[in-house]
Design an enzyme around this catalytic site. Structure first.
Site, PDB file in Angstrom:
ATOM      1  N   HIS A 271       0.851  -1.189   0.000  1.00 21.98           N
ATOM      2  CA  HIS A 271       0.000   0.000   0.000  1.00 21.98           C
ATOM      3  C   HIS A 271       0.882   1.232   0.000  1.00 21.98           C
ATOM      4  CE1 HIS A 271      -3.098   2.872   1.151  1.00 21.98           C
ATOM      5  NE2 HIS A 271      -3.948   1.970   0.693  1.00 21.98           N
ATOM      6  N   ASP A 328      -7.939  -5.443   0.092  1.00 21.32           N
ATOM      7  CA  ASP A 328      -8.462  -6.307  -0.965  1.00 21.32           C
ATOM      8  C   ASP A 328      -8.054  -7.769  -0.813  1.00 21.32           C
ATOM      9  OD1 ASP A 328      -9.843  -4.318  -2.348  1.00 21.32           O
ATOM     10  OD2 ASP A 328      -7.983  -3.596  -3.241  1.00 21.32           O
TER      11      ASP A 328
HETATM   12  N1  CMC Z   1       4.113  -7.715  -4.782  1.00 20.38           N
HETATM   13  C1  CMC Z   1       5.445  -7.695  -4.944  1.00 20.38           C
HETATM   14  N2  CMC Z   1       6.195  -6.580  -4.786  1.00 20.38           N
HETATM   15  C2  CMC Z   1       5.566  -5.448  -4.463  1.00 20.38           C
HETATM   16  C3  CMC Z   1       4.177  -5.394  -4.284  1.00 20.38           C
HETATM   17  C4  CMC Z   1       3.431  -6.590  -4.455  1.00 20.38           C
HETATM   18  N3  CMC Z   1       2.118  -6.595  -4.298  1.00 20.38           N
HETATM   19  N4  CMC Z   1       3.815  -4.130  -3.972  1.00 20.38           N
HETATM   20  C5  CMC Z   1       4.936  -3.407  -3.969  1.00 20.38           C
HETATM   21  N5  CMC Z   1       6.002  -4.198  -4.249  1.00 20.38           N
HETATM   22  C6  CMC Z   1       7.418  -3.799  -4.287  1.00 20.38           C
HETATM   23  C7  CMC Z   1       7.729  -3.029  -5.553  1.00 20.38           C
HETATM   24  O1  CMC Z   1       8.135  -3.887  -6.585  1.00 20.38           O
HETATM   25  C8  CMC Z   1       8.828  -2.104  -5.073  1.00 20.38           C
HETATM   26  O2  CMC Z   1      10.007  -2.875  -4.978  1.00 20.38           O
HETATM   27  P1  CMC Z   1      11.448  -2.202  -5.312  1.00 20.38           P
HETATM   28  O3  CMC Z   1      11.640  -1.151  -4.264  1.00 20.38           O
HETATM   29  O4  CMC Z   1      12.430  -3.328  -5.223  1.00 20.38           O
HETATM   30  O5  CMC Z   1      11.346  -1.630  -6.681  1.00 20.38           O
HETATM   31  C9  CMC Z   1       8.411  -1.753  -3.649  1.00 20.38           C
HETATM   32  O6  CMC Z   1       7.632  -2.871  -3.208  1.00 20.38           O
HETATM   33  C10 CMC Z   1       7.595  -0.484  -3.536  1.00 20.38           C
HETATM   34  O7  CMC Z   1       6.463  -0.605  -4.414  1.00 20.38           O
HETATM   35  P2  CMC Z   1       5.818   0.583  -5.242  1.00 20.38           P
HETATM   36  O8  CMC Z   1       5.212   0.025  -6.480  1.00 20.38           O
HETATM   37  O9  CMC Z   1       6.811   1.692  -5.398  1.00 20.38           O
HETATM   38  O10 CMC Z   1       4.697   1.061  -4.230  1.00 20.38           O
HETATM   39  P3  CMC Z   1       3.493   2.031  -4.579  1.00 20.38           P
HETATM   40  O11 CMC Z   1       3.209   2.764  -3.333  1.00 20.38           O
HETATM   41  O12 CMC Z   1       3.766   2.820  -5.803  1.00 20.38           O
HETATM   42  O13 CMC Z   1       2.293   1.036  -4.946  1.00 20.38           O
HETATM   43  C11 CMC Z   1       0.532  -0.524  -4.695  1.00 20.38           C
HETATM   44  C12 CMC Z   1       1.328   0.626  -4.047  1.00 20.38           C
HETATM   45  C13 CMC Z   1      -0.668  -0.806  -3.819  1.00 20.38           C
HETATM   46  C14 CMC Z   1       0.019  -0.059  -6.079  1.00 20.38           C
HETATM   47  C15 CMC Z   1       1.444  -1.759  -4.831  1.00 20.38           C
HETATM   48  O14 CMC Z   1       1.829  -2.213  -3.553  1.00 20.38           O
HETATM   49  C16 CMC Z   1       0.773  -2.898  -5.614  1.00 20.38           C
HETATM   50  O15 CMC Z   1       0.862  -2.926  -6.842  1.00 20.38           O
HETATM   51  N6  CMC Z   1       0.070  -3.850  -4.914  1.00 20.38           N
HETATM   52  C17 CMC Z   1      -0.693  -4.887  -5.584  1.00 20.38           C
HETATM   53  C18 CMC Z   1      -2.037  -4.334  -6.036  1.00 20.38           C
HETATM   54  C19 CMC Z   1      -2.987  -4.118  -4.882  1.00 20.38           C
HETATM   55  O16 CMC Z   1      -3.142  -4.969  -4.010  1.00 20.38           O
HETATM   56  N7  CMC Z   1      -3.675  -2.958  -4.881  1.00 20.38           N
HETATM   57  C20 CMC Z   1      -4.675  -2.613  -3.858  1.00 20.38           C
HETATM   58  C21 CMC Z   1      -4.222  -1.486  -3.004  1.00 20.38           C
HETATM   59  S1  CMC Z   1      -5.211  -1.236  -1.538  1.00 20.38           S
HETATM   60  C22 CMC Z   1      -6.803  -0.843  -2.048  1.00 20.38           C
HETATM   61  C23 CMC Z   1      -6.929   0.260  -3.027  1.00 20.38           C
HETATM   62  O17 CMC Z   1      -6.142   1.176  -3.143  1.00 20.38           O
HETATM   63  O18 CMC Z   1      -7.925   0.210  -3.737  1.00 20.38           O
END
Ligand code: CMC
Length: 393
Positions: A271, A328
């Site tokens: 998140h 989720d």
């Molecule tokens: N699985 C594997 N690695 C992950 C995941 C994941 N679900 N989420 C983040 N990471 C890693 C990412 O690859 C990055 O690694 P590195 O630093 O080595 O490059 C690090 O963690 C930081 O991730 P980010 O993409 O920069 O984080 P963000 O704040 O931009 O994205 C997120 C947040 C929710 C989009 C992301 O965690 C994600 O894609 N999660 C899966 C989708 C999901 O469950 N979404 C629902 C969110 S909660 C409800 C809502 O908002 O509706």
């Protein structure tokens, strides 16, 4: 002007001030109007939370009755709209239909579209939208399964009427059991707001041009659809089903999520704001166990989800990045137990999030000196160059 700061994904940019929802991502705290989310789930109802978010205070008995009566009453849509639903192909995703229908609803309420509404006109717009969105969602579902539309029964409470429109068939009147109704109420309370997330920011952005509430919410629904946002609840179940079909080998998927050469991510994990356990996921997980037990359902994908959580929470990759299950991760398992089809999960999220979107839109349009949202950019394209005729390219 002059100096522009680049902040991809707005990770450090506050776009507004707001008094609606407080999140402390480090500590895993979520409060609506100052009240802790766990307390609201235990003691309140979705209808009361709608009032709290939109109007800022818990309602008195009189305020509540007035608000609830208006919301329950305006639960019919224009008959002509039925033909809109039947014009979609049967396999159309209900999110596509929902966003189009919310925008189309504006056509039937020209009196509610004034850019500078008086407070009572704003309230009328809000209560009508809150009520009618259930019909739009239920009709979208009925269209997708090829069943006859079921008319609203305004004497039923907010969620029972929605479930009635979803699940009553020509041969069976659907009466939700208390366990399902309470779990749905809790899920909707948990979804009701989450400050400046992608869809809420979209609602604010569209609304800042003084676009009407229907148009602003329709845009929010589109933003919610994406798998990184609300669409994650559908993606989680699809992922868990794929793992189950793959012999339950969840470790393989955890390894894939850690592999930087593989675009696969563990859906329902991570998140932007929570760097601790998402308090909503904690509450949903508890309800998942209770509901499945009470309904006598043994869902193997709940076991897979729990194993994934267990392993991920002790894995250095997830620990270093502070990746925890989010809202989720378990919500889809609950929706499944309630017999909500997978392609309706994000629609359920949208119904729950609606009061939050409305509260933010209202807070914004009532703010003195509201300005249109207009982010800047840092241009990295070509500098001035001459046009080259096609035969010279
Ligand atoms: N699985 C594997 N690695 C992950 C995941 C994941 N679900 N989420 C983040 N990471 C890693 C990412 O690859 C990055 O690694 P590195 O630093 O080595 O490059 C690090 O963690 C930081 O991730 P980010 O993409 O920069 O984080 P963000 O704040 O931009 O994205 C997120 C947040 C929710 C989009 C992301 O965690 C994600 O894609 N999660 C899966 C989708 C999901 O469950 N979404 C629902 C969110 S909660 C409800 C809502 O908002 O509706």
């Amino acid at each position: 002007t002059g100096y522009i700061t680049l902040d991809p994904g707005y990770a450090n940019t506050g776009s507004c001030t707001s008094a609606i929802t407080y999140i402390d991502g480090e500590k895993g705290i979520l409060r609506y109007r100052g009240i802790d989310i766990a307390e609201l789930c235990e003691k309140s109802t979705f209808m009361e939370v709608c009032y709290l978010l939109i109007y800022g205070e818990l309602p008195t008995a009189e305020q509540y009755t007035k608000f609830k009566d208006k919301v329950l009453f305006h639960s019919l849509i224009h008959e002509d709209m039925k033909s809109f639903f039947t014009s979609y192909p049967g396999h159309a995703h209900p999110m596509a239909i929902l966003s189009a229908m919310v925008c189309s609803l504006s056509v039937y309420h020209p009196e509610l579209l004034k850019p500078d509404q008086l407070p009572h006109e704003r309230d009328q717009t809000i209560t009508r939208l809150l009520s009618k969105v259930r019909v739009l969602a239920a009709f979208a579902y009925k269209r997708s399964v090829g069943e006859a539309f079921v008319y609203s029964r305004p004497e039923l409470d907010y969620l029972s009427n929605f479930l009635h429109m979803m699940f009553t068939t020509p041969v069976k009147l659907y009466e939700p059991d208390e366990v399902t109704r309470k779990a749905l109420d809790v899920l909707f309370i948990l979804h009701a707001d989450h400050e400046q997330n992608c869809s809420t920011s979209t609602v604010r952005m569209v609304g800042s041009s003084k676009a009407n509430l229907f148009a602003s919410i329709s845009a929010g629904i589109c933003a919610l659809w994406g798998p990184l946002h609300g669409g994650a609840n559908q993606a989680v179940i699809e992922m868990l089903e794929a793992i189950a079909a793959d012999g339950g080998n969840y470790k393989k998927y955890i390894d894939r999520a850690k592999d930087k050469n593989d675009p696969f991510r563990l859906m329902g994990f991570g998140h932007r704001v929570y760097k601790n356990y998402d308090p909503r996921a904690q509450i949903i997980k508890k309800h998942c166990d209770e509901v499945l037990n009470k309904l006598g359902i043994h869902d193997p994908i709940l076991e897979i989800a729990k194993r994934i959580e267990e392993v991920a929470l002790t894995d250095p990759y997830f620990i270093e990045r502070k990746l925890y299950p989010n809202v989720d991760f378990y919500s889809g398992i609950l929706y499944r137990a309630m017999k909500i089809p997978t392609n309706m999960f994000t629609v359920m999220f949208a119904l729950g999030r609606l009061p939050g979107w409305i509260a933010h839109w209202k807070e914004m349009v009532e703010e003195p000196g509201m300005r249109i949202a207009r982010p800047r950019q840092i241009y990295i394209g070509e500098q001035q160059r001459p046009y080259k005729p096609m035969h010279e390219r």
